[in-house]
Motif scaffolding. Structure first.
Motif, short mmCIF file in Angstrom:
data_model
loop_
_atom_site.label_atom_id
_atom_site.label_comp_id
_atom_site.label_asym_id
_atom_site.label_seq_id
_atom_site.Cartn_x
_atom_site.Cartn_y
_atom_site.Cartn_z
N GLY A 237 33.13 39.84 49.15
CA GLY A 237 34.41 40.12 48.58
C GLY A 237 35.61 40.18 49.55
N ASP A 238 36.94 40.42 49.21
CA ASP A 238 37.85 40.38 50.09
C ASP A 238 38.66 41.68 49.88
N GLY A 239 38.37 42.66 48.95
CA GLY A 239 39.06 43.92 48.85
C GLY A 239 38.95 44.30 47.43
N ILE A 240 40.09 44.82 47.01
CA ILE A 240 40.31 45.30 45.61
C ILE A 240 41.26 44.22 44.96
N SER A 241 40.47 43.61 44.02
CA SER A 241 40.94 42.40 43.29
C SER A 241 41.79 43.05 41.81
N VAL A 242 42.66 42.43 41.59
CA VAL A 242 43.57 42.96 40.49
C VAL A 242 43.72 41.78 39.53
N PHE A 243 43.15 42.11 38.09
CA PHE A 243 43.22 41.11 37.07
C PHE A 243 44.08 41.61 35.99
N GLU A 244 44.49 40.76 35.23
CA GLU A 244 44.87 40.99 33.82
C GLU A 244 44.07 40.61 32.98
N MET A 245 44.00 41.52 31.68
CA MET A 245 42.91 41.27 30.74
C MET A 245 43.65 40.75 29.58
N ASN A 246 43.25 39.67 29.06
CA ASN A 246 43.63 39.22 27.65
C ASN A 246 43.04 40.13 26.67
N GLN A 247 43.95 40.81 25.94
CA GLN A 247 43.26 42.06 24.89
C GLN A 247 42.57 41.36 23.87
N LYS A 248 42.83 39.81 23.45
CA LYS A 248 42.33 39.14 22.29
C LYS A 248 40.97 38.69 22.68
N THR A 249 41.03 37.98 23.88
CA THR A 249 39.79 37.22 24.33
C THR A 249 38.84 37.92 25.18
N GLY A 250 39.26 39.04 25.93
CA GLY A 250 38.83 39.79 27.16
C GLY A 250 38.41 38.88 28.46
N ILE A 251 39.39 37.84 28.53
CA ILE A 251 39.28 36.96 29.62
C ILE A 251 40.03 37.76 30.76
N LEU A 252 39.69 37.81 31.98
CA LEU A 252 40.41 38.29 33.03
C LEU A 252 41.13 37.13 33.95
N THR A 253 42.26 37.26 33.92
CA THR A 253 42.84 36.33 34.85
C THR A 253 43.43 37.01 36.14
N HIS A 254 42.91 36.33 37.23
CA HIS A 254 43.12 36.99 38.62
C HIS A 254 44.86 37.00 38.80
N GLN A 255 45.17 38.12 39.61
CA GLN A 255 46.75 38.33 39.91
C GLN A 255 46.68 38.22 41.44
N THR A 256 46.01 39.36 42.21
CA THR A 256 46.22 39.41 43.60
C THR A 256 45.20 40.13 43.95
N THR A 257 44.68 40.13 45.22
CA THR A 257 43.74 40.89 45.91
C THR A 257 44.42 41.64 47.13
N PHE A 258 44.11 42.92 46.99
CA PHE A 258 44.56 43.91 48.28
C PHE A 258 43.43 43.83 49.47
N THR A 259 43.84 43.10 50.33
CA THR A 259 42.76 42.62 51.42
C THR A 259 42.57 43.64 52.65
N ASP A 260 43.50 44.71 52.72
CA ASP A 260 43.57 45.49 53.74
C ASP A 260 42.76 46.76 53.67
N ILE A 261 41.45 46.64 53.42
CA ILE A 261 40.54 47.46 53.07
C ILE A 261 39.05 47.10 53.21
N ALA A 262 38.27 47.87 53.80
CA ALA A 262 36.74 47.47 53.96
C ALA A 262 35.61 48.03 52.83
N SER A 263 35.04 47.14 52.30
CA SER A 263 33.98 47.54 51.28
C SER A 263 34.40 48.53 50.51
N PRO A 264 35.05 48.32 49.58
CA PRO A 264 35.75 49.51 48.49
C PRO A 264 34.73 49.35 47.28
N SER A 265 33.36 49.83 47.54
CA SER A 265 32.40 49.62 46.68
C SER A 265 32.33 50.71 45.32
N TYR A 266 33.43 51.53 45.46
CA TYR A 266 33.61 52.43 44.30
C TYR A 266 35.10 52.88 44.42
#
Length: 426
Positions: A63-92
């Motif tokens: 992984g690269d950090g905390i990834s941010v997606f937008e969810m399509n509320q009709k289909t459930g599909i997640l579309t990637h928006q951006t990733t916050f990379t200045d962080i180490a192993s945000p496992s929770y």
């Protein structure tokens, strides 16, 4: 947190410094497909934050950090928006009760000279879902695996898996993390690596070499703090002082689980009087009565998260209740399945279905805000899989949608109102 490999220490690299994630663009995913049972679809936009392992922490993730997606509320599909990379192993990761702040563990062991992990605080842009780092502090022990925020919003509680400690951190007025107000060190006798009631043919083991707190969170009323210790096979209960954050053992300070079972995560029933305890090593859910006055835990039923036909190695991982409380779901790593339980009026469980995750090593699972989709973070196959939920039967069906992401482990969802001008200032 249990793996078939050791927890290795990795350097932080360029961990310090502030970074602001830009506002997220408007929803662009395909709106043509329409899933059933969308009556509870929220207005506005749905943002999904995903945490996981980076190369800077055990087990050395993709992984690269905390990834941010937008969810399509009709289909459930997640579309990637951006990733916050200045962080180490945000496992929770977890959001504050008012949804204005996000907190993440840094599952590492070299944040400072005490071989501690860390916790990072973020401010959440209420109009876009973007993140701005506030600060990072020591967690009080190595390899923190879980954290939660007290319902009052005044304290962040963190479970340090390898460190064997539970830390209580003060939350400042601006959402940043202040000083550690309490640090608990668990201790107890050496427990067996395997439980006697293992599924047949299970060669997977959980680490019982010492205390390994795996989850820390309060009961719904915020009076008691419960800790699942996967190394000591205990569920600890403390009361918390809301002025100081100090913990005091409850009248019954802990409940002993099946030796070797490795209690991992739990979830409360809607009334706060039923407690569902997930044990990873023997892949069992223990149903217990919880007394909200005393904090006492009384186990009543034990059910398997795999069917009676299953043979082989498995480790249970995540547990979640449906929004209406009628069904309970649990994930199984190695066996790569999801168990679906019906919840009876008395809180007891009956296994009604088991379905393949279509991926490898499913960890956390979480519903979207409408309860129409269930998402699974599949650590080893670097993907998120999703399932449509039949709200009448509780059964789930695979959407055949795979979201690629390196070593995902956890989720949080945020609903952004359709009219950002109506959002109260943060």
């Amino acid at each position: 947190m249990t793996h078939s490999f050791s927890r290795r220490a990795f350097g932080l690299g360029s961990f310090a410094g502030a970074l602001t994630v830009a506002g997220l663009p408007a929803q662009a995913a395909d709106d043509t497909a329409k899933a059933p049972s969308q009556d509870a679809t929220p207005t506005g936009r749905t943002i999904c934050y995903v945490g996981g392992y980076t190369k800077h922490g055990p087990p050395g993730g993709n992984g690269d950090g905390i990834s941010v997606f937008e969810m399509n509320q009709k289909t459930g599909i997640l579309t990637h928006q951006t990733t916050f990379t200045d962080i180490a192993s945000p496992s929770y990761i977890t959001l504050s009760p008012d949804r204005r702040f996000l907190y993440a563990v840094n599952e590492i062991s070299d944040f400072d000279t005490t071989h501690s992990g860390a916790v990072t605080a973020f401010k959440v842009d209420q109009a876009t879902g973007g993140l701005t780092k506030l600060n990072t502090v020591a967690s009080g022990g190595a390899d923190p695996a879980h954290l939660s925020v007290h319902p009052s919003g005044r304290f962040v509680m963190v479970a340090n898996y390898t460190g064997g400690t539970v830390g209580i951190l003060h939350v400042m007025a601006d959402g940043s993390l202040g000083r550690m107000v309490d640090l608990i060190h668990n201790s107890g006798p050496r427990m067996p690596d395997r439980a006697a009631d293992n599924p047949p043919g299970n060669f997977a083991i959980s680490d019982h070499s010492s205390a390994h707190p795996h989850m820390v969170k309060t009961d719904p009323g915020g009076k008691f703090v419960l800790v699942m210790d996967a190394g000591l096979d205990r569920v600890y209960v403390w009361t918390i002082n809301l002025e100081t954050g100090k913990l005091t053992p409850a009248a019954v300070p802990f409940t002993t689980m099946t030796p070797g079972s490795a209690p991992r995560h739990y979830v409360f029933g809607a009334d706060g009087r039923k407690l569902y305890l997930l044990c990873e090593q023997d892949s069992k859910v223990v149903v217990a009565d919880f007394d909200p006055r005393t904090g006492n835990i009384a186990p009543k039923q034990t059910v398997s998260t795999v069917t009676a036909h299953f043979r082989g190695s498995t480790l249970a991982a995540g547990i979640v209740l449906s929004p209406d409380g009628r069904f309970l779901y649990a994930s199984n790593r190695l066996g790569d399945s999801l168990a679906v339980f019906q919840v009876a009026k008395d809180g007891s469980l009956t296994l009604v279905d088991e379905i393949w995750t279509h991926a490898d090593y499913g960890r956390s699972l979480m519903f979207d805000p409408s309860g129409s989709y269930l998402y699974v973070a599949n650590q080893r196959s670097d993907s998120i899989t999703s399932f449509r939920v039949d709200k009448t039967t509780g059964k789930i069906s695979f959407t055949w949608d795979f979201t690629p992401i390196g070593s995902p482990t956890c989720f949080e969802f945020l609903t952004i109102p359709a009219d950002p001008a109506g959002v109260s200032p943060s």
